[in-house]
Scaffold this motif. Structure first.
Motif, short mmCIF file in Angstrom:
data_model
loop_
_atom_site.label_atom_id
_atom_site.label_comp_id
_atom_site.label_asym_id
_atom_site.label_seq_id
_atom_site.Cartn_x
_atom_site.Cartn_y
_atom_site.Cartn_z
N LEU A 101 20.77 24.73 -8.75
CA LEU A 101 21.85 24.00 -9.41
C LEU A 101 21.42 22.62 -9.89
O LEU A 101 22.02 22.08 -10.83
CB LEU A 101 23.04 23.88 -8.46
N ASP A 102 20.42 22.03 -9.27
CA ASP A 102 19.95 20.71 -9.69
C ASP A 102 19.19 20.84 -11.02
O ASP A 102 18.20 21.58 -11.12
CB ASP A 102 19.02 20.13 -8.62
N ASP A 103 19.64 20.11 -12.06
CA ASP A 103 19.06 20.26 -13.39
C ASP A 103 17.58 19.91 -13.43
O ASP A 103 16.78 20.63 -14.06
CB ASP A 103 19.82 19.39 -14.40
N ALA A 104 17.19 18.80 -12.80
CA ALA A 104 15.80 18.37 -12.85
C ALA A 104 14.88 19.39 -12.19
O ALA A 104 13.81 19.72 -12.72
CB ALA A 104 15.64 17.00 -12.19
N GLU A 105 15.31 19.92 -11.07
CA GLU A 105 14.49 20.92 -10.38
C GLU A 105 14.45 22.22 -11.17
O GLU A 105 13.40 22.87 -11.26
CB GLU A 105 15.05 21.16 -8.97
N ARG A 106 15.61 22.61 -11.72
CA ARG A 106 15.63 23.85 -12.51
C ARG A 106 14.74 23.74 -13.75
O ARG A 106 14.09 24.71 -14.16
CB ARG A 106 17.05 24.22 -12.92
N ALA A 107 14.69 22.55 -14.37
CA ALA A 107 13.83 22.35 -15.53
C ALA A 107 12.36 22.58 -15.17
O ALA A 107 11.61 23.21 -15.93
CB ALA A 107 14.04 20.95 -16.10
#
Length: 430
Positions: free
Chosen positions: A369-375
């Motif tokens: 769910l964390d955008d930075a990690e998913r990126a």
């Protein structure tokens, strides 16, 4: 739920309508059914509240609800219409700023302003949509018979360039031109796919096939998918291997080495599936030329445009081709909305790519769910996909709005597919 919302027949939208609509979308036989795989339960928990619980975190679900998976229907009207729902002669079952006024099958569809709409009042009272081929659309816009269009093909916009009284607006899109290898096996070896990608003249395709309206590209989704962490995705796009804009002598030498390592039979042609449209014809010929440059043969199989879409859905239709000259887009501003197409069990994984580590990375990214990690995870997944050339990316395609110079309002981005843009259409001040 927002209060005070009514359907176009004047009845209020209720939590029961919302829950029924979500369950309808979740049916495995419905187009959006795959968006609900992580849903454990959907329940009405208040007069204006639906509570959704998950089996596992799902980073894509709320993005899906912003598209077709979140459409709310009038349950009573849909059930009354039965199998005829969504066909000419039936009323709509919606809550938007416009209601369906008339639908003449094969000719036109007209919508009229719904005065009881809960949001901002639309500027334009009535909008009529007409179907037209590319050439007919160009003629209609040139003569003033049509006021505007979202150009599905970049060639339409190219043909209208410089026409008096017509403005063109460009925006981000998730769409791309791609080569999709098939299960037939001519491009089964990843070394052959990489070699073809290295030898492909993407810059030439953009100039001669699409009037310079598309941009050579190395990933299967356009930059309109970069809805978050844009610098991360932009850097990763520039670092993609095996996808030069125009092949250099070193690229061609490397491609020939890959062909030699693969032991490909130079006498066996790789069959390229296309239709006769200008852009796809140029891509098909560029693929054949690229194959010739690396010592392989290419043969083009052209089918009528009316049959072309069957290649995507019917394995039998593509049984005689090795690669499809295709195009693709995703509905979410998130690249991870694409990469499940290469999962081992995906129906869009025609070439039969199987990698347990890839499958695990995709599933982890989709649940992050964390955008930075998913990126970061997405970039890792993307590298595996592009290094293996599971699909061969050709170019990204912009969203193009063509509009009479007296009008303004609609967005130029691909958001128009899921956004009530007509409510903002109106005349320019002055």
């Amino acid at each position: 739920m927002r209060s005070g919302v009514t359907f176009h027949d004047g009845t209020p939208m209720t939590a029961d309508d919302v829950l029924w609509s979500l369950k309808r979308h979740a049916d495995p036989d419905m187009e959006q059914g795959d968006e609900f795989g992580n849903i454990a339960a959907m329940k009405k928990t208040g007069d204006r509240r639906i509570t959704i619980s998950f089996k596992a975190p799902d980073a894509m679900f709320f993005k899906a609800l912003a598209g077709d998976a979140g459409i709310v229907w009038n349950k009573e009207q849909v059930e009354k219409a039965g199998k005829d729902f969504g066909t000419p002669g039936q009323p709509d079952a919606c809550t938007g700023p416009y209601r369906l006024s008339s639908w003449k099958s094969g000719d036109s569809l007209t919508i009229e302003r719904y005065d009881a709409y809960w949001g901002k009042k639309p500027l334009t009272k009535r909008v009529t949509f007409r179907w037209a081929s590319d050439s007919a659309l160009v003629n209609a816009l040139t003569t003033g018979a049509a006021d505007g269009a979202y150009a599905e093909s970049p060639n339409t916009a190219a043909a209208l360039r410089g026409k008096k009284g017509i403005e063109q607006h460009y925006g981000p899109s998730t769409a791309s031109l791609v080569l999709i290898p098939t299960e037939r096996g001519g491009l089964k070896d990843p070394k052959i796919r990489r070699a073809l990608s290295l030898a492909l003249d993407r810059k030439g395709i953009a100039a001669s096939g699409y009037g310079g309206m598309v941009q050579p590209w190395g990933t299967p989704v356009g930059s309109g998918a970069w809805g978050y962490e844009k610098p991360v995705f932009e850097a990763a796009q520039k670092a993609v291997a095996y996808a030069p804009a125009a092949p250099t002598a070193d690229d061609l030498a490397a491609a020939k080495d890959l062909v030699k390592e693969a032991g490909a039979d130079p006498a066996e042609p790789i069959v390229i599936g296309t239709d006769a449209s200008q852009g796809r014809s140029v891509v098909a010929n560029a693929v054949r030329a690229a194959l010739q440059r690396i010592g392989l043969k290419g043969r083009i199989k052209t089918v009528p445009t009316s049959q072309f879409e069957q290649f995507y859905s019917d394995p039998q239709a593509r049984a005689d081709i090795d690669v499809l000259v295709g195009d693709w887009y995703i509905s979410k501003a998130d690249p991870m909305g694409f990469y499940d197409n290469a999962l081992s069990d995906s129906s869009n994984n025609w070439v039969g790519f199987k990698d347990a580590a890839y499958d695990a990375k995709v599933k982890k990214a989709l649940s992050t769910l964390d955008d930075a990690e998913r990126a970061k995870l997405t970039v890792d997944v993307q590298k595996t996909f592009t290094d293996a050339a599971i699909w061969i990316s050709v170019a990204q395609v912009p969203s193009v709005l063509v509009l009479d110079e007296k009008l303004t309002g609609p967005p130029a981005s691909m958001a128009y597919l899921y956004y009530p843009w007509a409510a903002e259409l109106g005349s320019k001040k002055g």
